[in-house]
Enzyme design. Structure first.
Site, mmCIF file in Angstrom:
data_model
loop_
_atom_site.group_PDB
_atom_site.id
_atom_site.type_symbol
_atom_site.label_atom_id
_atom_site.label_comp_id
_atom_site.label_asym_id
_atom_site.label_seq_id
_atom_site.Cartn_x
_atom_site.Cartn_y
_atom_site.Cartn_z
ATOM 1 N N GLU A 88 3.857 -18.474 -23.807
ATOM 2 C CA GLU A 88 3.206 -17.414 -24.574
ATOM 3 C C GLU A 88 3.834 -17.259 -25.946
ATOM 4 O O GLU A 88 5.000 -17.567 -26.146
ATOM 5 C CB GLU A 88 3.409 -16.062 -23.888
ATOM 6 N N CYS A 101 6.560 -13.696 -32.129
ATOM 7 C CA CYS A 101 7.575 -13.829 -31.093
ATOM 8 C C CYS A 101 7.317 -15.146 -30.360
ATOM 9 O O CYS A 101 6.289 -15.293 -29.710
ATOM 10 C CB CYS A 101 7.455 -12.631 -30.152
ATOM 11 N N CYS A 108 12.961 -19.376 -17.221
ATOM 12 C CA CYS A 108 14.286 -19.043 -17.737
ATOM 13 C C CYS A 108 15.263 -18.979 -16.570
ATOM 14 O O CYS A 108 14.915 -18.503 -15.491
ATOM 15 C CB CYS A 108 14.238 -17.685 -18.438
ATOM 16 N N CYS A 112 17.905 -12.238 -15.543
ATOM 17 C CA CYS A 112 18.060 -10.797 -15.802
ATOM 18 C C CYS A 112 17.123 -10.036 -14.867
ATOM 19 O O CYS A 112 15.946 -10.381 -14.739
ATOM 20 C CB CYS A 112 17.749 -10.476 -17.268
ATOM 21 N N CYS A 115 13.637 -8.605 -15.990
ATOM 22 C CA CYS A 115 12.787 -9.425 -16.858
ATOM 23 C C CYS A 115 11.808 -10.279 -16.065
ATOM 24 O O CYS A 115 12.181 -10.973 -15.126
ATOM 25 C CB CYS A 115 13.662 -10.315 -17.731
ATOM 26 N N GLY A 155 12.283 -17.507 -22.195
ATOM 27 C CA GLY A 155 13.380 -18.458 -22.286
ATOM 28 C C GLY A 155 14.615 -17.911 -22.952
ATOM 29 O O GLY A 155 14.584 -16.868 -23.593
ATOM 30 N N GLU A 156 15.719 -18.625 -22.768
ATOM 31 C CA GLU A 156 16.973 -18.282 -23.435
ATOM 32 C C GLU A 156 17.211 -19.346 -24.519
ATOM 33 O O GLU A 156 17.547 -20.489 -24.200
ATOM 34 C CB GLU A 156 18.109 -18.254 -22.405
ATOM 35 N N SER A 187 17.350 -14.209 -30.453
ATOM 36 C CA SER A 187 17.886 -13.246 -29.500
ATOM 37 C C SER A 187 18.474 -13.976 -28.303
ATOM 38 O O SER A 187 17.849 -14.861 -27.723
ATOM 39 C CB SER A 187 16.751 -12.320 -29.039
ATOM 40 N N SER A 210 21.072 -9.290 -26.446
ATOM 41 C CA SER A 210 20.536 -8.421 -25.404
ATOM 42 C C SER A 210 21.725 -7.822 -24.665
ATOM 43 O O SER A 210 22.385 -8.505 -23.888
ATOM 44 C CB SER A 210 19.664 -9.227 -24.440
ATOM 45 N N LEU A 211 21.992 -6.566 -24.917
ATOM 46 C CA LEU A 211 23.198 -5.936 -24.362
ATOM 47 C C LEU A 211 22.867 -5.187 -23.064
ATOM 48 O O LEU A 211 23.366 -5.517 -22.006
ATOM 49 C CB LEU A 211 23.796 -4.999 -25.416
ATOM 50 N N HIS A 212 22.044 -4.162 -23.182
ATOM 51 C CA HIS A 212 21.449 -3.463 -22.040
ATOM 52 C C HIS A 212 22.395 -2.676 -21.143
ATOM 53 O O HIS A 212 21.943 -2.011 -20.207
ATOM 54 C CB HIS A 212 20.617 -4.401 -21.168
ATOM 55 N N ASN A 286 9.196 -2.070 -20.711
ATOM 56 C CA ASN A 286 7.825 -2.383 -20.373
ATOM 57 C C ASN A 286 7.754 -2.623 -18.872
ATOM 58 O O ASN A 286 8.218 -3.659 -18.388
ATOM 59 C CB ASN A 286 7.440 -3.686 -21.087
ATOM 60 N N CYS A 329 7.313 -9.637 -22.325
ATOM 61 C CA CYS A 329 7.846 -10.958 -22.077
ATOM 62 C C CYS A 329 7.441 -11.566 -20.731
ATOM 63 O O CYS A 329 7.805 -11.072 -19.674
ATOM 64 C CB CYS A 329 9.352 -10.729 -22.112
HETATM 65 N N1 SAH Z 1 16.671 -14.730 -23.520
HETATM 66 C C1 SAH Z 1 16.737 -14.069 -24.773
HETATM 67 C C2 SAH Z 1 15.398 -13.891 -25.461
HETATM 68 C C3 SAH Z 1 14.190 -13.547 -24.622
HETATM 69 S S1 SAH Z 1 14.069 -11.921 -23.964
HETATM 70 C C4 SAH Z 1 17.447 -12.742 -24.617
HETATM 71 O O1 SAH Z 1 17.848 -12.417 -23.518
HETATM 72 O O2 SAH Z 1 17.655 -12.057 -25.604
HETATM 73 C C5 SAH Z 1 13.743 -10.901 -25.334
HETATM 74 C C6 SAH Z 1 14.133 -9.455 -25.135
HETATM 75 O O3 SAH Z 1 13.198 -8.763 -24.293
HETATM 76 C C7 SAH Z 1 15.481 -9.314 -24.476
HETATM 77 O O4 SAH Z 1 16.236 -8.300 -25.085
HETATM 78 C C8 SAH Z 1 15.082 -8.918 -23.062
HETATM 79 O O5 SAH Z 1 16.147 -8.327 -22.416
HETATM 80 C C9 SAH Z 1 13.893 -8.030 -23.318
HETATM 81 N N2 SAH Z 1 13.013 -7.759 -22.180
HETATM 82 C C10 SAH Z 1 12.816 -8.506 -21.083
HETATM 83 N N3 SAH Z 1 11.950 -7.908 -20.246
HETATM 84 C C11 SAH Z 1 11.583 -6.748 -20.831
HETATM 85 C C12 SAH Z 1 10.708 -5.687 -20.461
HETATM 86 N N4 SAH Z 1 10.015 -5.727 -19.334
HETATM 87 N N5 SAH Z 1 10.584 -4.643 -21.310
HETATM 88 C C13 SAH Z 1 11.257 -4.613 -22.478
HETATM 89 N N6 SAH Z 1 12.082 -5.589 -22.883
HETATM 90 C C14 SAH Z 1 12.257 -6.640 -22.068
#
Ligand code: SAH
Length: 339
Positions: A88, A101, A108, A112, A115, A155-156, A187, A210-212, A286, A329
């Site tokens: 996508e 994007c 991936c 996470c 995700c 993907g990463e 990212s 991506s810290l979270h 999301n 995503c």
């Molecule tokens: N793998 C990379 C890039 C892809 S994810 C990374 O981890 O940064 C892009 C961003 O979307 C990341 O910050 C990820 O944590 C976030 N993301 C994944 N699922 C999501 C969701 N359902 N809602 C909001 N952000 C999300």
């Protein structure tokens, strides 16, 4: 092999290996990215014999768009790759320009928990040309110019480092897509050695992490990568990055209801990023059908935001796009393949 996977330097070497000249490689690059040809037969200033050899070695074929979903300010594309896999790309219309994007892998491996993309293991890395073509195809389809690129799709990117770097070189090159480095963001979930390599690249590309979560215990629960590269190592490499590049780093922080959105998490986060030249992008989660996490309430998001502000942390709340059309995503691909 596909012609959109070659950097200008590689194309020059290739032309030299054909007994031709670097100059002709630059001409071809300009036909591809400035004039946007779709067939070698459109080229008028390179010898026929050379072009015949190029055509044998490198296809000029596009990707196939299989689905387009449009909303007011967002447009989501599903592409089929030549081996039948799907990826996508999401176009977002900002007041400052069009931002795309792009995806970097099919699936991936980072796993996470929140995700959608990581629910299916990585099938393969995307080739450089498959990343470049996401941009070219969408510019053509919508007759627009894409001014900003974020590598935040499926993907990463740092798990596909070499292809990613070539992609960045092609789209950033003044004779390629000429997208300014400061308009490109990569990212990552935090693959420390690759962040170090990226710092040495000497491109002015933005880095987002991506810290979270503000501590190892919670972060390891949400993001398995944290077990390999815990926060101490991540923050240390970011300090190196900031010193080397004189830039700022962005932290993405999804707010998950009752998981990482408490007052104490906000306070811990302030401590963690203290003295780092950074800003924090708070992301409303999301929600997706297969995963149990819920988004924090707007009230909670604002409360979290206020604590960061009070502590003088640069913070923004991400503008939301396309939650009505599965823009989160990996959601479109999941639906297509009924995962
Ligand atoms: N793998 C990379 C890039 C892809 S994810 C990374 O981890 O940064 C892009 C961003 O979307 C990341 O910050 C990820 O944590 C976030 N993301 C994944 N699922 C999501 C969701 N359902 N809602 C909001 N952000 C999300």
């Amino acid at each position: 092999m596909n012609i959109y996977g070659l950097t200008l330097l590689e194309l020059e070497d290739y032309f030299l290996s054909l007994g031709s000249k670097k100059f002709h490689a630059r001409q071809l690059f300009s036909w591809l990215y400035e004039k946007r040809i779709t067939s070698y037969s459109e080229i008028t200033d390179i010898k026929k014999e050379i072009l015949e050899q190029v055509e044998k070695d490198y296809a000029i074929s596009p990707l196939r768009i299989v689905q387009v979903q449009k909303d007011v300010d967002v447009c989501k594309f599903l592409f089929a790759l030549s081996d039948g896999e799907h990826i996508e790309a999401v176009l977002m219309k900002h007041d400052y320009g069009n931002s795309l994007c792009v995806s970097s892998q099919v699936g991936c491996n980072m796993g996470c928990r929140f995700c959608e993309s990581g629910r299916r293991k990585k099938v393969r890395n995307l080739e450089t040309y498959e990343m470049v073509l996401q941009i070219l195809m969408i510019e053509k389809e919508l007759e627009i110019r894409i001014s900003h690129v974020v590598v935040m799709g499926i993907g990463e990117p740092f798990d596909n480092y070499e292809n990613l770097v070539k992609f960045l070189q092609i789209i950033n090159h003044p004779k390629g897509l000429a997208i300014g480095a400061r308009h490109i963001t990569v990212s990552t979930c935090g693959i420390v050695p690759k962040i170090r390599a990226f710092s040495n690249l000497d491109l002015q590309i933005n880095l987002a992490i991506s810290l979270h979560a503000p501590n190892d215990q919670l972060r390891s629960q949400l993001m398995p990568i944290n077990q390999a590269y815990p926060l101490k190592e991540l923050i240390a490499v970011l300090k190196e990055y900031l010193e080397k590049t004189n830039r700022r780093v962005t932290f993405e922080y999804i707010l998950l209801k009752g998981v990482n959105d408490s007052v104490s998490c906000a306070e811990e986060l302030c401590q963690l990023v203290k003295n780092l030249n950074c800003y924090i992008n708070l992301i409303p989660y999301n929600e997706t059908t297969h995963i149990d996490f819920k988004r924090s309430s707007m009230f909670q998001i604002m409360k979290f935001y206020d604590i960061l502000k009070k502590n003088k942390v640069n913070v923004t709340i991400r503008k939301e796009f396309g939650s009505s059309i599965s823009a989160a995503c990996g959601q479109l691909r999941s639906k297509k393949e009924e995962l």
